[in-house]
Design an enzyme around this catalytic site. Sequence first.
Site, short mmCIF file in Angstrom:
data_model
loop_
_atom_site.label_atom_id
_atom_site.label_comp_id
_atom_site.label_asym_id
_atom_site.label_seq_id
_atom_site.Cartn_x
_atom_site.Cartn_y
_atom_site.Cartn_z
N PHE D 41 58.10 23.52 61.95
CA PHE D 41 57.18 23.44 63.09
C PHE D 41 55.85 22.91 62.59
O PHE D 41 55.29 23.44 61.62
CB PHE D 41 57.00 24.82 63.73
CG PHE D 41 58.25 25.40 64.32
CD1 PHE D 41 58.53 25.28 65.67
CD2 PHE D 41 59.17 26.07 63.52
CE1 PHE D 41 59.69 25.81 66.22
CE2 PHE D 41 60.33 26.61 64.05
CZ PHE D 41 60.59 26.47 65.41
N LEU D 79 56.64 27.43 59.64
CA LEU D 79 55.45 26.91 60.32
C LEU D 79 54.55 26.24 59.28
O LEU D 79 54.23 26.85 58.25
CB LEU D 79 54.65 28.06 60.97
CG LEU D 79 55.39 29.02 61.90
CD1 LEU D 79 54.42 30.11 62.38
CD2 LEU D 79 55.96 28.27 63.10
N CYS D 80 54.15 25.00 59.55
CA CYS D 80 53.23 24.30 58.65
C CYS D 80 51.96 25.15 58.51
O CYS D 80 51.29 25.47 59.51
CB CYS D 80 52.86 22.93 59.20
SG CYS D 80 51.48 22.18 58.34
N ILE D 81 51.63 25.47 57.29
CA ILE D 81 50.56 26.46 57.09
C ILE D 81 49.20 25.95 57.57
O ILE D 81 48.45 26.71 58.20
CB ILE D 81 50.52 26.92 55.61
CG1 ILE D 81 49.56 28.09 55.43
CG2 ILE D 81 50.19 25.81 54.65
CD1 ILE D 81 49.77 28.86 54.15
#
Lengths: 105, 126, 97, 131
Positions: D41, D79-81
Amino acid sequence: MLADSAFDPEGFLRDLRDWTPDVAAQIAAEENIQLTPAHWEIVDLLREYYLQFDSSPAMRPLVKWVAQRLGPDKGKSIYLLSLFPGSPAKLGSKIAGLPKPDNCL
Amino acid sequence: MKPVGEHTRRSILVVSRHAHPGSSLPRSALDTALAAAAFDQPVTLLFQGEGLLQLLPAQDSRAAGVRNLRKVIDSLPLYDIETVYVDAIAAAAFGIARDSLPASARWLDTAGVRQLLASHDHVLGF
Amino acid sequence: MLLHTLSRSPAHAALRDCLAVLAPGDALLLLGDGVYAALAGSEAAALLAASGADLFVLDADAALAGVRDCLMPQATLVDDDGFVALSERYSRQLAWY
Amino acid sequence: MHLTYALLVLASPTAGHGSLTAARFARALLARGHRLQRVFFLDNGTLTGLATAVTPQDEQSPLQQWAQLAEEHQTELVLCISSALKRGLLDATEATRHERAAATVHPAFELGGLGLLVEAAQTADRLVTFG
């Protein structure tokens, strides 16, 4: 010397405008690094990189950037690791007063 | 990350077709390309549609207080992304002259864009 | 040969940008607001028909938009399983949105 | 022929229903015998993992759809940090790191770098984007 409250728990500057060469030495000391002229060459280049590219470098572009500016002998991971053990891009950026990384790269 | 042998490496084409700063997608597209390059994976960037407006020179983000995307784009060669591709038809539609884009930009006509799409293993549209 | 997916309505630049590269032999799946591009008799439908690409519409989204019964004849309705089948057939996908 | 898939979700869970469509696509590909290596994501897509989102009871919740999928199929949801942090999605580690009061990421999701998307692109036969 800046007060402890100027740094977050990981030792990053809360306000990047507080950065001065003395503050750089203070951050480095916390990381058990005594800044020498060799360190300063890289710290200055990191700040220049940030001004020019509006971002902090990952390891690969940092190596290339240093190679372009200081020659192939210094533009090597092993040389940068000898100055900033562990993660030169991250540790160098911290001392240079660049933004706290988001760990994306 | 696991090391991946040369023969198994799959190439990525990042297609960036939104304008900044109205969208956060250009930044995500650029970050994806930088990440691929930082991990030494083959990656190509194509600016299509209004996405090519990201390449306009003389961007100054200081008054707006946001990141200067064009400056980040200028760092691509340090990630060994020496060439970026630009959709020439969109450039013409926006009245953008060739010499106003970075020297690293290569202009492609429709056939060139299709060729680029066909020659990569994965295409990521942003 | 690509699978294109378009999820923006034809009023957005996504359709124009997609049409610029859509070629015979490609497939285009319309989903989300993209389903409006397949409205029979619309400008967008004429452009899509002229592209020579194979046209598909995600059934659930056509139903949601209320356009299921007024789609251009060249478009084929597909369900989720059909969407996956398209992604099997075309090794590359490009999302327009 | 069974393929390995990776999905990239850029669609916001609240603007349109792209995130739900992606979750249904994920189920459909698994039903056809394919492998789903990872769902990444990015950008507004990361909002999907916001644990505190409340969806009306009579509507499908993208969060619940993905969490159920992860539970049933051990699907890796990343999730892309950097996208996540900007949008207030923090796990316990990041909440401490950035001195925020609470973690907000649903436990079915993990935070990770874009390297995980790049890695997925290397191993996946199909990389399908939902914008």
